[in-house]
Design a protein around this motif. Structure first.
Motif, PDB file in Angstrom:
ATOM      1  N   PRO A   9      18.477  36.778  24.551  1.00 41.83           N
ATOM      2  CA  PRO A   9      19.629  37.405  23.660  1.00 41.83           C
ATOM      3  C   PRO A   9      19.037  37.214  22.280  1.00 41.83           C
ATOM      4  N   ARG A  10      19.358  38.018  21.487  1.00 40.47           N
ATOM      5  CA  ARG A  10      18.699  37.746  20.155  1.00 40.47           C
ATOM      6  C   ARG A  10      19.273  36.442  19.415  1.00 40.47           C
ATOM      7  N   ARG A  11      18.280  35.827  18.659  1.00 42.33           N
ATOM      8  CA  ARG A  11      18.618  34.540  18.007  1.00 42.33           C
ATOM      9  C   ARG A  11      19.755  34.759  16.883  1.00 42.33           C
ATOM     10  N   LYS A  12      20.740  33.936  16.871  1.00 47.30           N
ATOM     11  CA  LYS A  12      21.717  34.213  15.837  1.00 47.30           C
ATOM     12  C   LYS A  12      21.049  33.870  14.387  1.00 47.30           C
ATOM     13  N   THR A  13      21.272  34.864  13.547  1.00 50.17           N
ATOM     14  CA  THR A  13      20.701  34.645  12.241  1.00 50.17           C
ATOM     15  C   THR A  13      21.802  35.060  11.196  1.00 50.17           C
ATOM     16  N   ARG A  14      21.214  34.437   9.793  1.00 49.29           N
ATOM     17  CA  ARG A  14      22.085  34.837   8.775  1.00 49.29           C
ATOM     18  C   ARG A  14      21.614  36.651   8.621  1.00 49.29           C
ATOM     19  N   GLN A  15      22.504  37.122   7.716  1.00 52.47           N
ATOM     20  CA  GLN A  15      22.086  38.502   7.681  1.00 52.47           C
ATOM     21  C   GLN A  15      21.638  38.608   5.926  1.00 52.47           C
ATOM     22  N   VAL A  16      20.592  39.317   5.842  1.00 61.05           N
ATOM     23  CA  VAL A  16      20.163  39.552   4.584  1.00 61.05           C
ATOM     24  C   VAL A  16      19.906  41.010   4.230  1.00 61.05           C
ATOM     25  N   LYS A  17      20.447  41.532   3.144  1.00 66.45           N
ATOM     26  CA  LYS A  17      20.437  42.895   2.785  1.00 66.45           C
ATOM     27  C   LYS A  17      19.331  43.030   2.208  1.00 66.45           C
ATOM     28  N   VAL A  18      18.137  44.218   2.658  1.00 67.34           N
ATOM     29  CA  VAL A  18      17.092  44.847   2.019  1.00 67.34           C
ATOM     30  C   VAL A  18      17.222  46.121   1.682  1.00 67.34           C
ATOM     31  N   GLY A  19      17.699  46.659   0.311  1.00 60.95           N
ATOM     32  CA  GLY A  19      18.030  48.098   0.316  1.00 60.95           C
ATOM     33  C   GLY A  19      19.038  48.219   1.028  1.00 60.95           C
ATOM     34  N   PRO A  20      18.790  49.470   1.839  1.00 63.64           N
ATOM     35  CA  PRO A  20      19.941  49.849   2.656  1.00 63.64           C
ATOM     36  C   PRO A  20      20.186  49.326   4.035  1.00 63.64           C
ATOM     37  N   PHE A  21      19.127  48.427   4.343  1.00 69.76           N
ATOM     38  CA  PHE A  21      19.147  47.752   5.541  1.00 69.76           C
ATOM     39  C   PHE A  21      19.743  46.188   5.463  1.00 69.76           C
ATOM     40  N   VAL A  22      20.340  45.935   6.760  1.00 69.79           N
ATOM     41  CA  VAL A  22      20.559  44.494   6.814  1.00 69.79           C
ATOM     42  C   VAL A  22      19.553  44.072   7.930  1.00 69.79           C
ATOM     43  N   ILE A  23      18.822  42.739   7.568  1.00 69.27           N
ATOM     44  CA  ILE A  23      18.139  42.146   8.169  1.00 69.27           C
ATOM     45  C   ILE A  23      18.615  41.070   8.895  1.00 69.27           C
ATOM     46  N   GLY A  24      18.680  40.849  10.234  1.00 66.37           N
ATOM     47  CA  GLY A  24      19.297  39.747  10.939  1.00 66.37           C
ATOM     48  C   GLY A  24      20.477  40.012  11.347  1.00 66.37           C
ATOM     49  N   GLY A  25      20.949  39.038  12.172  1.00 65.52           N
ATOM     50  CA  GLY A  25      22.454  38.969  12.471  1.00 65.52           C
ATOM     51  C   GLY A  25      22.600  40.284  13.786  1.00 65.52           C
ATOM     52  N   GLY A  26      21.599  40.474  14.368  1.00 66.87           N
ATOM     53  CA  GLY A  26      21.858  41.303  15.406  1.00 66.87           C
ATOM     54  C   GLY A  26      21.757  42.919  15.131  1.00 66.87           C
ATOM     55  N   GLU A  27      21.163  42.748  13.716  1.00 69.45           N
ATOM     56  CA  GLU A  27      21.076  44.357  13.327  1.00 69.45           C
ATOM     57  C   GLU A  27      19.612  44.859  13.918  1.00 69.45           C
TER      58      GLU A  27
END
Ligand code: SF4
Length: 380
Positions: A9-27
Motif C-alpha cells: 500500500p502506498r505510504r501515507k504522505t502529506r500532499q504538496v501542489k506542484v503546478g496543476p498536480f498534487v504530489i503525495g497522499g495517494g495521488e
C-alpha cells in the motif's frame, strides 16, 4: 508468515501542489525529467521542455545556474505555459529568488545553498509565490559537518575516515535537518529526495526517510550513467522503493543531451511505473524471448520492435502481446489489449483475450494490427 501483496500500500504522505498536480497522499506518481540545455539559451531550452512534455513528462526541471539563465526564464515560461517547471538551484540563493515568479517549484541542494539565512530567504520568496520546495540531498554534495561525521569526500578529496564513505544515514540526517529548518520558518510544502548513484545506499536512505517523516518523496538514482546503465540502476532503485509503497514522484537520470535521447528518461520512468502496475502510459509490448519453438516465418523480436517503434510517441495506454507460438500465447494475450500469436503458418490476433482473426499472413501482421489499433482509438 503471510507474504504481503506487492506493490505494498502506498505510504501515507502529506500532499504538496506542484503546478496543476498534487504530489503525495495517494495521488498518481508523477514522472519528471530535467533539461540538459544551457538555460540561458532560451530557444534550445524551450525546444527540450516541449520535447519532454510531448513524451509525457509531467514536471520539467531546469538549471538556473547563472544570472543569464534566470533572465531567460520569463521567455521560457511564456513559451511553455501549462508545463510545470522547477528551478534547480545550487550555491546561489539569489537565483532562486529571481526564478520564483516563473516556476512552479524550487529545488535547493542543502549541501551547497549556504547558511540558514539563505534558506530563510528562499522560503520567504516561495511563500510569496505559493511555491513548494524540494530539498534535494545528493550523496555527492552533503553539508561539510555531515560529511565529516559520516565520512566521505568533499570536492573529490577524502575528508573523513578513508574506509568510511557516506552512509544512507548521512543523507537522511541532511534531509531531516533541512526539513527542520523549513518547519522552523513555518514551511511545510516540502518534497524530499535523498539521491545517490549507489543503489543499495539510495534504497536504504529512502526507506529510513520514509519512516522518519511524512513528506512526499521524489525518487531517483543520481549520476546513473548512460541509457542502459541508468535503466538498470533506476529500475532497481526506484522499483524497489515503489514496491515498498514509497515514492510520490520520480526522475530517471540518463546522461544525454539531445532531445530524442533525453525523452528516454520519461519513457523509462513510465515503463517502471507500468511494470509495477502503478500507472499505464503509452505502448507496452509483452513479447516472448523466442526459442526453438518459434513458428517458422514469424519473427517475434522484429515484430515487437516494430510495434514499439511505430507507437513510441503514443501516450494513451496500449498493451500488445507478441508470442512466437501457441505454447504461452493465448495466456499472455488474455491480459493484453491485443495479442498476436504465431500459430503454424499464420498468426492469430486476439483482442482482450478473445480471438478476433486467424490466418493472418505473417507479413501482414504489423499492418493489420495497426488498422485494428486505429479502429479502437477512433471508437474511444
Ligand atoms: S512462446 Fe513459444 S516461441 Fe516463445 S519462448 Fe515460449 S515456447 Fe518459445
Amino acid at each position: 508468515m503471510a507474504i504481503p501483496l506487492l506493490p505494498a500500500p502506498r505510504r501515507k504522505t502529506r500532499q504538496v501542489k506542484v503546478g496543476p498536480f498534487v504530489i503525495g497522499g495517494g495521488e498518481p506518481i508523477r514522472v519528471q525529467s530535467m533539461t540538459a540545455t544551457d538555460t540561458a539559451d532560451a530557444a534550445a531550452t524551450i525546444s527540450q521542455i516541449r520535447a519532454l512534455a510531448d513524451a509525457g513528462c509531467e514536471i520539467v526541471r531546469l538549471t538556473v545556474n547563472t544570472p543569464a539563465a534566470a533572465q531567460a526564464l520569463p521567455e521560457i515560461r511564456k513559451a511553455t505555459a501549462g508545463i510545470p517547471l522547477v528551478a534547480d538551484i545550487h550555491f546561489n540563493a539569489r537565483l532562486a529568488i529571481e526564478a520564483a515568479p516563473y516556476v512552479d517549484k524550487i529545488r535547493i541542494n542543502p549541501g551547497n545553498i549556504g547558511d540558514e539565512e539563505n534558506i530563510r530567504a528562499v522560503v520567504e520568496r516561495a511563500n510569496e509565490f505559493d511555491l513548494p520546495i524540494r530539498v534535494g540531498v545528493n550523496q555527492g554534495s552533503l553539508e561539510r559537518d555531515i560529511a565529516l561525521k559520516f565520512g566521505g569526500r568533499e570536492n573529490g578529496n577524502l575528508i573523513s575516515p578513508p574506509e568510511a564513505g557516506y552512509s544512507a544515514e548521512a543523507l537522511v540526517e541532511s534531509a531531516l535537518r533541512n526539513i527542520e529548518i523549513l518547519e522552523r520558518h513555518g514551511f511545510t510544502r516540502t518534497i524530499i529526495s535523498v539521491k545517490s548513484s549507489n543503489v543499495p545506499l539510495m534504497v536504504r536512505a529512502y526507506r529510513l526517510l520514509a519512516e522518519a517523516c511524512d513528506y512526499p518523496l521524489h525518487l531517483g538514482v543520481t549520476e546513473a550513467g548512460v541509457k542502459d546503465n541508468s535503466n538498470i540502476k533506476s529500475s532497481i532503485g526506484i522499483g524497489a522503493l515503489l514496491l515498498d509503497g514509497i515514492g510520490d514522484t520520480l526522475r530517471v537520470s540518463i546522461a544525454a543531451r539531445a532531445n530524442d535521447e533525453k525523452v528516454e528518461e520519461v519513457r523509462t520512468g513510465f515503463k517502471i511505473l507500468q511494470a509495477l502496475g502503478l500507472r499505464r502510459f503509452g505502448i507496452e509490448v509483452i513479447s516472448c524471448p523466442t526459442c526453438g519453438r518459434e513458428s517458422q516465418g514469424f519473427n517475434t523480436a522484429k515484430i515487437a520492435r516494430e510495434i514499439e517503434r511505430i507507437h513510441a510517441g503514443r501516450t494513451k495506454p496500449l498493451r500488445v502481446a507478441v508470442m512466437g507460438c501457441i505454447v504461452n500465447g493465448p495466456g499472455e494475450a488474455a491480459d493484453a489489449d491485443f495479442g498476436v500469436i504465431a500459430a503454424g503458418k499464420a498468426a492469430r490476433i486476439y483482442r482482450k483475450g478473445e480471438l478476433i482473426e486467424s490466418q493472418v499472413p505473417y507479413e501482414n501482421v504489423i499492418a493489420r494490427l495497426g488498422e485494428l489499433i486505429a479502429a479502437v482509438d477512433d471508437e474511444s
